[in-house]
Motif scaffolding. Structure first.
Motif, mmCIF file in Angstrom:
data_model
loop_
_atom_site.group_PDB
_atom_site.id
_atom_site.type_symbol
_atom_site.label_atom_id
_atom_site.label_comp_id
_atom_site.label_asym_id
_atom_site.label_seq_id
_atom_site.Cartn_x
_atom_site.Cartn_y
_atom_site.Cartn_z
ATOM 1 N N MET A 55 -54.893 52.373 14.868
ATOM 2 C CA MET A 55 -54.203 53.645 14.985
ATOM 3 C C MET A 55 -53.241 53.815 13.804
ATOM 4 O O MET A 55 -52.504 52.898 13.451
ATOM 5 N N ASN A 56 -53.273 54.956 13.202
ATOM 6 C CA ASN A 56 -52.418 55.238 12.058
ATOM 7 C C ASN A 56 -51.129 55.918 12.528
ATOM 8 O O ASN A 56 -51.172 56.937 13.214
ATOM 9 N N ARG A 57 -49.999 55.337 12.149
ATOM 10 C CA ARG A 57 -48.719 55.910 12.553
ATOM 11 C C ARG A 57 -48.347 57.086 11.656
ATOM 12 O O ARG A 57 -48.791 57.192 10.516
ATOM 13 N N LYS A 58 -47.498 57.957 12.183
ATOM 14 C CA LYS A 58 -46.948 59.067 11.414
ATOM 15 C C LYS A 58 -45.553 58.673 10.958
ATOM 16 O O LYS A 58 -44.777 58.099 11.721
ATOM 17 N N ILE A 59 -45.253 58.988 9.700
ATOM 18 C CA ILE A 59 -43.965 58.651 9.108
ATOM 19 C C ILE A 59 -43.234 59.935 8.741
ATOM 20 O O ILE A 59 -43.818 60.852 8.169
ATOM 21 N N LYS A 60 -41.942 59.982 9.070
ATOM 22 C CA LYS A 60 -41.108 61.120 8.712
ATOM 23 C C LYS A 60 -40.232 60.703 7.528
ATOM 24 O O LYS A 60 -39.453 59.756 7.628
ATOM 25 N N LEU A 61 -40.399 61.379 6.395
ATOM 26 C CA LEU A 61 -39.587 61.140 5.208
ATOM 27 C C LEU A 61 -38.502 62.211 5.177
ATOM 28 O O LEU A 61 -38.786 63.396 5.369
ATOM 29 N N LEU A 62 -37.248 61.783 4.924
ATOM 30 C CA LEU A 62 -36.108 62.682 5.064
ATOM 31 C C LEU A 62 -35.231 62.731 3.814
ATOM 32 O O LEU A 62 -35.049 61.700 3.146
ATOM 33 N N TRP A 63 -34.692 63.918 3.556
ATOM 34 C CA TRP A 63 -33.740 64.152 2.471
ATOM 35 C C TRP A 63 -32.507 64.804 3.079
ATOM 36 O O TRP A 63 -32.613 65.830 3.754
ATOM 37 N N ASP A 64 -31.330 64.222 2.849
ATOM 38 C CA ASP A 64 -30.075 64.740 3.392
ATOM 39 C C ASP A 64 -29.401 65.662 2.383
ATOM 40 O O ASP A 64 -29.339 65.347 1.191
ATOM 41 N N PHE A 65 -28.878 66.768 2.885
ATOM 42 C CA PHE A 65 -28.131 67.705 2.053
ATOM 43 C C PHE A 65 -26.804 67.999 2.742
ATOM 44 O O PHE A 65 -26.769 68.303 3.932
ATOM 45 N N ARG A 66 -25.725 67.898 1.969
ATOM 46 C CA ARG A 66 -24.382 68.050 2.523
ATOM 47 C C ARG A 66 -23.626 69.174 1.822
ATOM 48 O O ARG A 66 -23.906 69.489 0.675
ATOM 49 N N GLY A 67 -22.681 69.737 2.527
ATOM 50 C CA GLY A 67 -21.829 70.772 1.960
ATOM 51 C C GLY A 67 -22.085 72.127 2.597
ATOM 52 O O GLY A 67 -22.910 72.270 3.497
ATOM 53 N N GLU A 68 -21.367 73.102 2.126
ATOM 54 C CA GLU A 68 -21.449 74.450 2.695
ATOM 55 C C GLU A 68 -22.841 75.064 2.569
ATOM 56 O O GLU A 68 -23.242 75.866 3.409
ATOM 57 N N ASP A 69 -23.581 74.710 1.531
ATOM 58 C CA ASP A 69 -24.918 75.257 1.299
ATOM 59 C C ASP A 69 -26.029 74.304 1.733
ATOM 60 O O ASP A 69 -27.178 74.440 1.306
ATOM 61 N N ALA A 70 -25.703 73.344 2.592
ATOM 62 C CA ALA A 70 -26.669 72.302 2.969
ATOM 63 C C ALA A 70 -27.961 72.879 3.535
ATOM 64 O O ALA A 70 -29.054 72.487 3.126
ATOM 65 N N LYS A 71 -27.853 73.818 4.466
ATOM 66 C CA LYS A 71 -29.064 74.368 5.092
ATOM 67 C C LYS A 71 -29.885 75.151 4.075
ATOM 68 O O LYS A 71 -31.113 75.037 4.036
ATOM 69 N N LYS A 72 -29.222 75.919 3.246
ATOM 70 C CA LYS A 72 -29.922 76.698 2.218
ATOM 71 C C LYS A 72 -30.645 75.768 1.237
ATOM 72 O O LYS A 72 -31.806 75.999 0.886
ATOM 73 N N THR A 73 -29.982 74.697 0.848
ATOM 74 C CA THR A 73 -30.577 73.743 -0.088
ATOM 75 C C THR A 73 -31.748 73.005 0.562
ATOM 76 O O THR A 73 -32.797 72.810 -0.066
ATOM 77 N N ALA A 74 -31.594 72.623 1.820
ATOM 78 C CA ALA A 74 -32.679 71.936 2.536
ATOM 79 C C ALA A 74 -33.899 72.852 2.663
ATOM 80 O O ALA A 74 -35.034 72.417 2.462
ATOM 81 N N ASN A 75 -33.666 74.118 2.983
ATOM 82 C CA ASN A 75 -34.777 75.078 3.064
ATOM 83 C C ASN A 75 -35.476 75.220 1.717
ATOM 84 O O ASN A 75 -36.708 75.281 1.652
ATOM 85 N N HIS A 76 -34.707 75.258 0.656
ATOM 86 C CA HIS A 76 -35.297 75.348 -0.680
ATOM 87 C C HIS A 76 -36.133 74.096 -0.978
ATOM 88 O O HIS A 76 -37.219 74.187 -1.557
ATOM 89 N N HIS A 77 -35.636 72.946 -0.577
ATOM 90 C CA HIS A 77 -36.356 71.691 -0.824
ATOM 91 C C HIS A 77 -37.719 71.693 -0.125
ATOM 92 O O HIS A 77 -38.690 71.152 -0.660
#
Length: 78
Positions: A1-23
């Motif tokens: 069985m092949n596992r699924k892996i979640k790769l994550l990038w953290d973004f901090r600051g006032e524009d964190a959500k906007k930057t994460a969406n752009h990423h």
């Protein structure tokens, strides 16, 4: 069985959500350009000052994504 892996990038600051969406746009572009399969690309807003962009991939493809995209961390997806 092949596992699924979640790769994550953290973004901090006032524009964190906007930057994460752009990423996520770059993650999608990468999968198309490299013709690589994935399960999900999305953003989690932890709080107004911290958001996380992520992609879920098969474990067998994880090294390709990891080496090219340099995620901050990874975990087994459930």
């Amino acid at each position: 069985m092949n596992r699924k892996i979640k790769l994550l990038w953290d973004f901090r600051g006032e524009d964190a959500k906007k930057t994460a969406n752009h990423h996520t746009k770059h993650l999608k572009e990468f999968t198309v350009a490299e013709n690589l399969p994935f399960y999900s690309i999305d953003v989690l807003e932890i709080n107004p000052m911290l958001s996380v962009a992520f992609i879920i991939v098969d474990e067998k493809n994880m090294k390709t994504f990891r080496d090219a995209l340099k995620p901050h961390r990874g975990e087994i997806a459930v």
